[in-house]
Design an enzyme around this catalytic site. Structure first.
Site, PDB file in Angstrom:
ATOM      1  N   ARG A 121      11.237  -6.655   4.698  1.00 34.40           N
ATOM      2  CA  ARG A 121      11.113  -5.265   5.160  1.00 34.40           C
ATOM      3  C   ARG A 121      11.725  -5.103   6.545  1.00 34.40           C
ATOM      4  O   ARG A 121      12.343  -4.078   6.845  1.00 34.40           O
ATOM      5  CB  ARG A 121       9.635  -4.855   5.183  1.00 34.40           C
ATOM      6  CG  ARG A 121       9.457  -3.396   5.506  1.00 34.40           C
ATOM      7  CD  ARG A 121       8.050  -2.925   5.211  1.00 34.40           C
ATOM      8  NE  ARG A 121       7.144  -3.195   6.314  1.00 34.40           N
ATOM      9  CZ  ARG A 121       5.844  -2.933   6.283  1.00 34.40           C
ATOM     10  NH1 ARG A 121       5.299  -2.420   5.189  1.00 34.40           N
ATOM     11  NH2 ARG A 121       5.075  -3.184   7.314  1.00 34.40           N
ATOM     12  N   ARG A 147      -9.322   1.662   9.315  1.00 34.14           N
ATOM     13  CA  ARG A 147      -8.888   0.287   9.569  1.00 34.14           C
ATOM     14  C   ARG A 147      -9.869  -0.471  10.447  1.00 34.14           C
ATOM     15  O   ARG A 147      -9.622  -1.634  10.766  1.00 34.14           O
ATOM     16  CB  ARG A 147      -7.542   0.318  10.291  1.00 34.14           C
ATOM     17  CG  ARG A 147      -6.383  -0.164   9.423  1.00 34.14           C
ATOM     18  CD  ARG A 147      -5.130   0.221  10.160  1.00 34.14           C
ATOM     19  NE  ARG A 147      -4.008  -0.613   9.936  1.00 34.14           N
ATOM     20  CZ  ARG A 147      -2.856  -0.163   9.404  1.00 34.14           C
ATOM     21  NH1 ARG A 147      -2.753   1.056   8.957  1.00 34.14           N
ATOM     22  NH2 ARG A 147      -1.826  -0.949   9.312  1.00 34.14           N
ATOM     23  N   ARG A 154      -0.301  -8.761  13.601  1.00 35.96           N
ATOM     24  CA  ARG A 154      -0.879  -7.708  12.758  1.00 35.96           C
ATOM     25  C   ARG A 154      -1.746  -8.310  11.659  1.00 35.96           C
ATOM     26  O   ARG A 154      -2.748  -7.717  11.260  1.00 35.96           O
ATOM     27  CB  ARG A 154       0.229  -6.818  12.184  1.00 35.96           C
ATOM     28  CG  ARG A 154       0.754  -5.841  13.246  1.00 35.96           C
ATOM     29  CD  ARG A 154       2.096  -5.268  12.888  1.00 35.96           C
ATOM     30  NE  ARG A 154       2.059  -4.464  11.695  1.00 35.96           N
ATOM     31  CZ  ARG A 154       3.047  -4.373  10.830  1.00 35.96           C
ATOM     32  NH1 ARG A 154       4.153  -5.065  11.024  1.00 35.96           N
ATOM     33  NH2 ARG A 154       2.947  -3.606   9.790  1.00 35.96           N
ATOM     34  N   ARG A 174      11.870  -1.760  11.342  1.00 32.55           N
ATOM     35  CA  ARG A 174      10.673  -1.310  12.047  1.00 32.55           C
ATOM     36  C   ARG A 174      10.428  -2.192  13.251  1.00 32.55           C
ATOM     37  O   ARG A 174      10.473  -3.409  13.168  1.00 32.55           O
ATOM     38  CB  ARG A 174       9.457  -1.358  11.117  1.00 32.55           C
ATOM     39  CG  ARG A 174       9.276  -0.083  10.348  1.00 32.55           C
ATOM     40  CD  ARG A 174       8.131  -0.158   9.407  1.00 32.55           C
ATOM     41  NE  ARG A 174       6.874  -0.564  10.029  1.00 32.55           N
ATOM     42  CZ  ARG A 174       5.714  -0.457   9.416  1.00 32.55           C
ATOM     43  NH1 ARG A 174       5.646   0.046   8.204  1.00 32.55           N
ATOM     44  NH2 ARG A 174       4.603  -0.839  10.015  1.00 32.55           N
ATOM     45  N   LYS A 209       0.820  -1.216   0.000  1.00 33.02           N
ATOM     46  CA  LYS A 209       0.000   0.000   0.000  1.00 33.02           C
ATOM     47  C   LYS A 209       0.852   1.263   0.000  1.00 33.02           C
ATOM     48  O   LYS A 209       0.569   2.201  -0.719  1.00 33.02           O
ATOM     49  CB  LYS A 209      -0.921   0.049   1.226  1.00 33.02           C
ATOM     50  CG  LYS A 209      -1.925  -1.083   1.311  1.00 33.02           C
ATOM     51  CD  LYS A 209      -2.918  -0.849   2.446  1.00 33.02           C
ATOM     52  CE  LYS A 209      -2.275  -0.748   3.821  1.00 33.02           C
ATOM     53  NZ  LYS A 209      -1.576  -1.972   4.281  1.00 33.02           N
TER      54      LYS A 209
HETATM   55  P1  AMP Z   1       1.214   0.860   8.936  1.00 32.67           P
HETATM   56  O1  AMP Z   1       2.445   1.643   8.679  1.00 32.67           O
HETATM   57  O2  AMP Z   1       0.059   1.342   8.111  1.00 32.67           O
HETATM   58  O3  AMP Z   1       1.425  -0.618   8.819  1.00 32.67           O
HETATM   59  O4  AMP Z   1       0.784   1.120  10.455  1.00 32.67           O
HETATM   60  C1  AMP Z   1       1.653   0.785  11.526  1.00 32.67           C
HETATM   61  C2  AMP Z   1       0.873   0.735  12.828  1.00 32.67           C
HETATM   62  O5  AMP Z   1       0.281   2.014  13.085  1.00 32.67           O
HETATM   63  C3  AMP Z   1      -0.292  -0.228  12.860  1.00 32.67           C
HETATM   64  O6  AMP Z   1       0.106  -1.543  13.158  1.00 32.67           O
HETATM   65  C4  AMP Z   1      -1.152   0.387  13.952  1.00 32.67           C
HETATM   66  O7  AMP Z   1      -0.631   0.108  15.236  1.00 32.67           O
HETATM   67  C5  AMP Z   1      -0.983   1.866  13.712  1.00 32.67           C
HETATM   68  N1  AMP Z   1      -2.023   2.382  12.790  1.00 32.67           N
HETATM   69  C6  AMP Z   1      -1.857   2.859  11.517  1.00 32.67           C
HETATM   70  N2  AMP Z   1      -3.033   3.231  10.983  1.00 32.67           N
HETATM   71  C7  AMP Z   1      -3.970   2.986  11.926  1.00 32.67           C
HETATM   72  C8  AMP Z   1      -5.379   3.132  11.985  1.00 32.67           C
HETATM   73  N3  AMP Z   1      -6.089   3.611  10.945  1.00 32.67           N
HETATM   74  N4  AMP Z   1      -6.020   2.767  13.137  1.00 32.67           N
HETATM   75  C9  AMP Z   1      -5.347   2.291  14.196  1.00 32.67           C
HETATM   76  N5  AMP Z   1      -4.022   2.109  14.199  1.00 32.67           N
HETATM   77  C10 AMP Z   1      -3.325   2.450  13.090  1.00 32.67           C
END
Ligand code: AMP
Length: 209
Positions: free
Chosen positions: A127, A88, A144, A133, A13
């Site tokens: 990654r 989400r 996740r 990360r 994404k």
């Molecule tokens: P991402 O980089 O999109 O994989 O997001 C990393 C982490 O940020 C996720 O595992 C969540 O802990 C938090 N996060 C990102 N977007 C959201 C969202 N819309 N709602 C809740 N937590 C989020």
């Protein structure tokens, strides 16, 4: 144009969001990146968010909804946005929908990145090596993926019922996936223009390339 990206972690994404934003001249709103920035800056939100993120859990809805609104409003005014990683949960989707509709700026399209779990685990391991990360450890990654299945996957149905869901095959060369997405978005744009439902900014948009 206002586009949402839904997909499990590792589906690509982030990569595609950046390309869509550049190609169509849209704002790129990535909640994960915004939250990591808050953590890095040690803000109050960052401190609360960090423990959820490190566990691979979702940050509470109200915090994310609040963080995202102003950015969406601003980007919508400037021609549109790609939302990467938001909404989400169904609660976030409902809040975002009500908020956007009340302002006359509902979403145009939701792209669902479809990909098998095995492929994801391999990608996320890569990654983890490259980006370091803290939420890309094997155990957290598995969690996740469970969180995605339980809390985010229901949005596929939700947006399908609203008639704005498009499935994207997220396996294959990155360029081919971008082309698939650009074609979808150009097609949607042409359709919207033909129906006369969209604002003039559609007509000013970039050509493919
Ligand atoms: P991402 O980089 O999109 O994989 O997001 C990393 C982490 O940020 C996720 O595992 C969540 O802990 C938090 N996060 C990102 N977007 C959201 C969202 N819309 N709602 C809740 N937590 C989020």
């Amino acid at each position: 144009m206002r586009v949402l990206l839904i997909g499990p972690p590792g589906a690509g994404k982030g990569t595609q969001a950046a390309r869509i934003a550049a190609h169509f001249d849209l704002g790129n709103i990535a909640t994960g990146a915004l939250l990591r920035e808050q953590v890095a800056n040690g803000t109050e939100l960052g401190q609360v968010a960090q423990e959820y993120m490190d566990r691979g859990d979702l940050v509470p809805d109200d915090l994310v909804i609040e963080m995202t609104r102003e950015r969406m409003a601003q980007a919508a005014e400037e021609g549109g946005y790609v939302l990467d990683g938001y909404p989400r949960t169904l609660a976030q989707a409902e809040a975002a929908y009500r908020w956007a509709v009340a302002r006359g700026i509902p979403f145009d399209l939701t792209l669902y990145f479809e990909i098998e779990e095995e492929e994801l685990l391999a990608r996320l391991a890569g990654r983890a090596r490259e980006e370091h990360r803290s939420d890309d450890t094997e155990e957290t990654v598995r969690h996740r993926l469970e969180v995605f299945a339980a809390q985010t996957h229901p949005l596929v149905d939700y947006y399908q019922r609203r008639g704005i869901l498009v499935r994207i095959n997220a396996v294959g060369p990155v360029d081919a996936i971008s082309e698939q997405i650009f074609a979808t978005l150009h097609w949607h744009k042409a359709k919207a223009m033909a129906a006369g439902v969209h604002r003039p900014e559609w007509a000013l948009d970039a050509t493919p390339g």
